[in-house]
Design an enzyme around this catalytic site. Structure first.
Site, PDB file in Angstrom:
ATOM      1  N   THR A  52      36.802  44.100  50.874  1.00  0.00           N
ATOM      2  CA  THR A  52      37.823  43.106  51.221  1.00  0.00           C
ATOM      3  C   THR A  52      37.574  42.521  52.599  1.00  0.00           C
ATOM      4  O   THR A  52      37.761  41.319  52.820  1.00  0.00           O
ATOM      5  CB  THR A  52      39.228  43.742  51.158  1.00  0.00           C
ATOM      6  OG1 THR A  52      39.456  44.236  49.841  1.00  0.00           O
ATOM      7  CG2 THR A  52      40.299  42.728  51.513  1.00  0.00           C
ATOM      8  N   CYS A  53      37.133  43.354  53.519  1.00  0.00           N
ATOM      9  CA  CYS A  53      36.876  42.900  54.883  1.00  0.00           C
ATOM     10  C   CYS A  53      35.779  41.842  54.910  1.00  0.00           C
ATOM     11  O   CYS A  53      35.867  40.859  55.650  1.00  0.00           O
ATOM     12  CB  CYS A  53      36.471  44.084  55.767  1.00  0.00           C
ATOM     13  SG  CYS A  53      37.627  45.467  55.700  1.00  0.00           S
ATOM     14  N   SER A  54      34.746  42.037  54.097  1.00  0.00           N
ATOM     15  CA  SER A  54      33.588  41.146  54.099  1.00  0.00           C
ATOM     16  C   SER A  54      33.783  39.916  53.230  1.00  0.00           C
ATOM     17  O   SER A  54      33.242  38.849  53.529  1.00  0.00           O
ATOM     18  CB  SER A  54      32.344  41.904  53.628  1.00  0.00           C
ATOM     19  OG  SER A  54      32.020  42.952  54.515  1.00  0.00           O
TER      20      SER A  54
END
Length: 255
Positions: A52-54
């Site tokens: 999700t962060c990337s």
């Protein structure tokens, strides 16, 4: 138990010294250097390179950075309990030039925020919970903390939610992609037209394994450049110029 947003709003951020490597040189960065006299967005996440962060969290803040700056934000800081080498490599791989990455390597800032959580069941050790906040002159103005549930919730700390808080009427640009060829004068003309309107864009060059066959597959044309706005094919440089003249608000929409 995570703190509530209301319990943190109106309070100063923790005083911490971060061990960072801007320009690949070790340097201590203090909380005051990051926040004093500035309006800063901070978004914190469990770890660099995680899905999700990337795929969403970092890219969207980077994409909307010009809009945030237009609405009074001085800097956008991404913080994670990772070391400086990991954070720098991740930023470079994400092409996130508009975001300042800060390594909270020891978790001191996250712990001071009450946002350090135990993720040893995943082999992560202690990591930061996902949240975002608006900080004005070192004082927390607004907090968005993800709900305390299993997994990695991503519901309220996104860039759009923060932008709606800062300015609900802000215009958000549609993503612009230019398929270009080095040395192509028409490609240069198309980019100049976008630059003249202050529109950011992703330039996908022929050198990046894009050939005429790929260009034809995605656009139906073999001439350079081909411009897409918001997922819609606009066409070559002439078509782009006509589009920008016909639609004064081209490439913009509300969040």
């Amino acid at each position: 138990m995570l703190p509530t947003p209301e319990s943190l709003e109106g309070k100063p951020v923790p005083q911490v010294t971060f061990k960072a490597r801007p320009d690949d040189q070790w340097r201590d960065i203090s909380t005051d250097e990051l926040f004093k006299g500035k309006t800063v967005i901070v978004f914190s996440l469990p770890g660099a390179y995680t899905p999700t962060c990337s795929s969403t969290h970092l890219p969207r803040y980077n994409e909307l950075a010009p809009v945030f700056h237009e609405n009074g934000v001085d800097d956008i800081v991404c913080m994670s309990v990772n070391d400086a080498f990991v954070m720098n490599e991740w930023k470079q791989g994400q092409d996130a030039a508009n975001v300042t990455v800060i390594p909270d390597g020891n978790g001191d800032f996250s712990e001071g925020m009450g946002m350090l959580v135990d993720k040893r069941n995943l082999g992560f050790g202690m990591r930061a919970w996902r949240y975002s906040m608006l900080v004005r002159d070192g004082v927390i103005d607004k907090m968005f903390i993800e709900p305390e549930k299993d997994g990695d919730p991503f519901e309220v700390s996104d860039a759009e939610t923060m932008l709606r808080y800062i300015n609900p009427a802000a215009q958000v640009p549609e993503p612009v992609v230019v398929f270009s060829k080095p040395g192509c004068p028409h490609c240069a003309r198309a980019k100049a037209a976008l630059d003249g309107r202050g529109l950011s864009y992703t330039d996908i060059s022929q050198n990046q394994h894009i050939n005429a066959s790929v260009l034809r597959a995605v656009s139906g044309a073999t001439t350079w450049p081909q411009v897409f706005i918001g997922g819609k094919l606009i066409g070559d440089a002439d078509a782009l110029e006509q589009h920008l003249v016909a639609d004064p608000k081209a490439a913009s929409r509300k969040p």
